[in-house]
Motif scaffolding. Structure first.
Motif, PDB file in Angstrom:
ATOM      1  N   VAL A   1       5.299   6.851   0.402  1.00 42.20           N
ATOM      2  CA  VAL A   1       6.108   5.733   0.891  1.00 42.20           C
ATOM      3  C   VAL A   1       5.289   4.464   0.715  1.00 42.20           C
ATOM      4  O   VAL A   1       4.091   4.427   1.021  1.00 42.20           O
ATOM      5  N   VAL A   2       5.932   3.410   0.218  1.00 42.28           N
ATOM      6  CA  VAL A   2       5.267   2.124   0.006  1.00 42.28           C
ATOM      7  C   VAL A   2       5.559   1.212   1.193  1.00 42.28           C
ATOM      8  O   VAL A   2       6.702   1.088   1.615  1.00 42.28           O
ATOM      9  N   LEU A   3       4.505   0.602   1.724  1.00 43.96           N
ATOM     10  CA  LEU A   3       4.617  -0.319   2.852  1.00 43.96           C
ATOM     11  C   LEU A   3       4.041  -1.672   2.460  1.00 43.96           C
ATOM     12  O   LEU A   3       3.057  -1.740   1.712  1.00 43.96           O
ATOM     13  N   GLU A   4       4.614  -2.732   2.969  1.00 41.89           N
ATOM     14  CA  GLU A   4       4.087  -4.074   2.724  1.00 41.89           C
ATOM     15  C   GLU A   4       2.923  -4.333   3.672  1.00 41.89           C
ATOM     16  O   GLU A   4       3.010  -4.031   4.868  1.00 41.89           O
ATOM     17  N   LEU A   5       1.847  -4.890   3.150  1.00 40.85           N
ATOM     18  CA  LEU A   5       0.710  -5.287   3.980  1.00 40.85           C
ATOM     19  C   LEU A   5       1.020  -6.668   4.542  1.00 40.85           C
ATOM     20  O   LEU A   5       1.288  -7.593   3.786  1.00 40.85           O
ATOM     21  N   THR A   6       0.976  -6.809   5.870  1.00 38.74           N
ATOM     22  CA  THR A   6       1.322  -8.103   6.469  1.00 38.74           C
ATOM     23  C   THR A   6       0.115  -8.816   7.067  1.00 38.74           C
ATOM     24  O   THR A   6       0.262  -9.925   7.578  1.00 38.74           O
ATOM     25  N   ASP A   7      -1.042  -8.200   6.989  1.00 36.45           N
ATOM     26  CA  ASP A   7      -2.260  -8.812   7.510  1.00 36.45           C
ATOM     27  C   ASP A   7      -3.452  -8.180   6.812  1.00 36.45           C
ATOM     28  O   ASP A   7      -3.314  -7.189   6.089  1.00 36.45           O
TER      29      ASP A   7
ATOM     30  N   LEU B   1       3.985   5.193  19.159  1.00 31.88           N
ATOM     31  CA  LEU B   1       4.387   5.298  17.763  1.00 31.88           C
ATOM     32  C   LEU B   1       5.458   4.252  17.439  1.00 31.88           C
ATOM     33  O   LEU B   1       6.433   4.115  18.173  1.00 31.88           O
ATOM     34  N   ALA B   2       5.277   3.521  16.349  1.00 35.59           N
ATOM     35  CA  ALA B   2       6.299   2.578  15.881  1.00 35.59           C
ATOM     36  C   ALA B   2       7.253   3.306  14.940  1.00 35.59           C
ATOM     37  O   ALA B   2       8.465   3.193  15.058  1.00 35.59           O
ATOM     38  N   PHE B   3       6.666   4.069  13.997  1.00 32.93           N
ATOM     39  CA  PHE B   3       7.443   4.919  13.093  1.00 32.93           C
ATOM     40  C   PHE B   3       6.498   5.846  12.351  1.00 32.93           C
ATOM     41  O   PHE B   3       5.284   5.708  12.441  1.00 32.93           O
ATOM     42  N   GLU B   4       7.068   6.815  11.648  1.00 29.47           N
ATOM     43  CA  GLU B   4       6.296   7.735  10.828  1.00 29.47           C
ATOM     44  C   GLU B   4       6.678   7.527   9.374  1.00 29.47           C
ATOM     45  O   GLU B   4       7.802   7.127   9.071  1.00 29.47           O
TER      46      GLU B   4
ATOM     47  N   ARG C   1      -3.904   3.446  10.036  1.00 29.56           N
ATOM     48  CA  ARG C   1      -5.323   3.613   9.704  1.00 29.56           C
ATOM     49  C   ARG C   1      -5.481   3.403   8.200  1.00 29.56           C
ATOM     50  O   ARG C   1      -4.673   3.907   7.409  1.00 29.56           O
ATOM     51  N   ILE C   2      -6.491   2.663   7.796  1.00 35.24           N
ATOM     52  CA  ILE C   2      -6.649   2.355   6.376  1.00 35.24           C
ATOM     53  C   ILE C   2      -7.009   3.590   5.545  1.00 35.24           C
ATOM     54  O   ILE C   2      -6.804   3.575   4.338  1.00 35.24           O
ATOM     55  N   ASN C   3      -7.488   4.657   6.172  1.00 35.57           N
ATOM     56  CA  ASN C   3      -7.819   5.852   5.409  1.00 35.57           C
ATOM     57  C   ASN C   3      -6.591   6.688   5.068  1.00 35.57           C
ATOM     58  O   ASN C   3      -6.693   7.736   4.448  1.00 35.57           O
ATOM     59  N   GLN C   4      -5.386   6.226   5.457  1.00 34.59           N
ATOM     60  CA  GLN C   4      -4.154   6.940   5.150  1.00 34.59           C
ATOM     61  C   GLN C   4      -3.339   6.260   4.056  1.00 34.59           C
ATOM     62  O   GLN C   4      -2.236   6.707   3.743  1.00 34.59           O
ATOM     63  N   ILE C   5      -3.889   5.183   3.476  1.00 34.86           N
ATOM     64  CA  ILE C   5      -3.162   4.440   2.437  1.00 34.86           C
ATOM     65  C   ILE C   5      -4.064   4.107   1.263  1.00 34.86           C
ATOM     66  O   ILE C   5      -5.289   4.141   1.381  1.00 34.86           O
ATOM     67  N   TRP C   6      -3.441   3.764   0.151  1.00 37.34           N
ATOM     68  CA  TRP C   6      -4.155   3.287  -1.043  1.00 37.34           C
ATOM     69  C   TRP C   6      -3.543   1.952  -1.434  1.00 37.34           C
ATOM     70  O   TRP C   6      -2.319   1.787  -1.402  1.00 37.34           O
ATOM     71  N   GLY C   7      -4.393   0.989  -1.775  1.00 38.48           N
ATOM     72  CA  GLY C   7      -3.916  -0.317  -2.211  1.00 38.48           C
ATOM     73  C   GLY C   7      -4.623  -1.466  -1.531  1.00 38.48           C
ATOM     74  O   GLY C   7      -4.202  -2.608  -1.650  1.00 38.48           O
ATOM     75  N   LEU C   8      -5.699  -1.184  -0.828  1.00 39.34           N
ATOM     76  CA  LEU C   8      -6.442  -2.258  -0.148  1.00 39.34           C
ATOM     77  C   LEU C   8      -7.574  -2.768  -1.008  1.00 39.34           C
ATOM     78  O   LEU C   8      -8.250  -2.106  -1.650  1.00 39.34           O
TER      79      LEU C   8
ATOM     80  N   ALA D   1       0.871  -1.182   0.000  1.00 43.41           N
ATOM     81  CA  ALA D   1       0.000   0.000   0.000  1.00 43.41           C
ATOM     82  C   ALA D   1       0.901   1.223   0.000  1.00 43.41           C
ATOM     83  O   ALA D   1       2.048   1.165   0.430  1.00 43.41           O
ATOM     84  N   ILE D   2       0.373   2.330  -0.467  1.00 37.47           N
ATOM     85  CA  ILE D   2       1.142   3.562  -0.549  1.00 37.47           C
ATOM     86  C   ILE D   2       0.480   4.618   0.326  1.00 37.47           C
ATOM     87  O   ILE D   2      -0.756   4.719   0.377  1.00 37.47           O
ATOM     88  N   ILE D   3       1.295   5.374   1.049  1.00 42.49           N
ATOM     89  CA  ILE D   3       0.786   6.426   1.939  1.00 42.49           C
ATOM     90  C   ILE D   3       0.169   7.542   1.094  1.00 42.49           C
ATOM     91  O   ILE D   3       0.800   8.042   0.164  1.00 42.49           O
ATOM     92  N   THR D   4      -1.064   7.926   1.422  1.00 45.97           N
ATOM     93  CA  THR D   4      -1.741   9.009   0.710  1.00 45.97           C
ATOM     94  C   THR D   4      -1.793  10.284   1.532  1.00 45.97           C
ATOM     95  O   THR D   4      -1.967  11.364   0.979  1.00 45.97           O
TER      96      THR D   4
END
Length: 148
Positions: A115-121, A107-110, A141-148, A88-91
């Motif tokens: 930025v592209v992130l791997e979906l693990t679940d 916070l884990a990270f910002e 939060r799913i409303n902050q990414i595109w690719g679901l 998914a990509i951060i929107t």
């Protein structure tokens, strides 16, 4: 009344099939890919999209797939360039990735836009677990990414 129940039961498989057909089918790119205006290498090459970028599969024709890329354009690429890996990509301009699926969690990270992130679940309750390429993981939060 019996006719109404029978009609509802007979229509159920069609409703389920329609719901499944409407589900988005996202993939990521296994390698950098040239996007074309037509399903052929004779088509006009428009631009290159980077490895791991998520795309939504819209139409499949033989060796070619029409995809929606993150900016919303519908273009063609070769099917062999797609991966089963889900990303998914951060929107949002900036996104907080939390240690737990809770806005109050540490916070884990910002990450910043694009930025592209791997979906693990799979997504649950408005959150999804992601992993950065450096190995750091958390929930966004799913409303902050595109690719679901």
């Amino acid at each position: 009344m019996r006719r109404l129940i029978a009609a509802a039961l007979l229509g159920l498989p069609l409703a389920l099939a329609a719901a499944q057909a409407g589900a988005s089918d996202f993939r990521s790119l296994a390698e950098p890919a040239i996007l074309y205006d037509a399903p052929s290498k004779q088509g006009k090459p428009l631009f290159v999209i980077q490895r791991y970028t998520p795309v939504e599969m819209v139409v499949n024709i033989d060796r070619w797939v029409k995809v929606r890329e993150p900016a919303g354009s519908l273009l063609w690429l070769e099917r062999r360039q797609l991966s089963e890996k889900r990303t998914a990509i951060i929107t949002a301009a900036r996104a907080d990735i939390r240690q737990k699926p809770d806005a109050g969690a540490p916070l884990a990270f910002e990450a910043v836009k694009d930025v592209v992130l791997e979906l693990t679940d799979k997504p649950a309750d408005g959150w999804v677990r992601v992993k950065h390429r450096d190995g750091t993981s958390g929930f966004i939060r799913i409303n902050q990414i595109w690719g679901l």
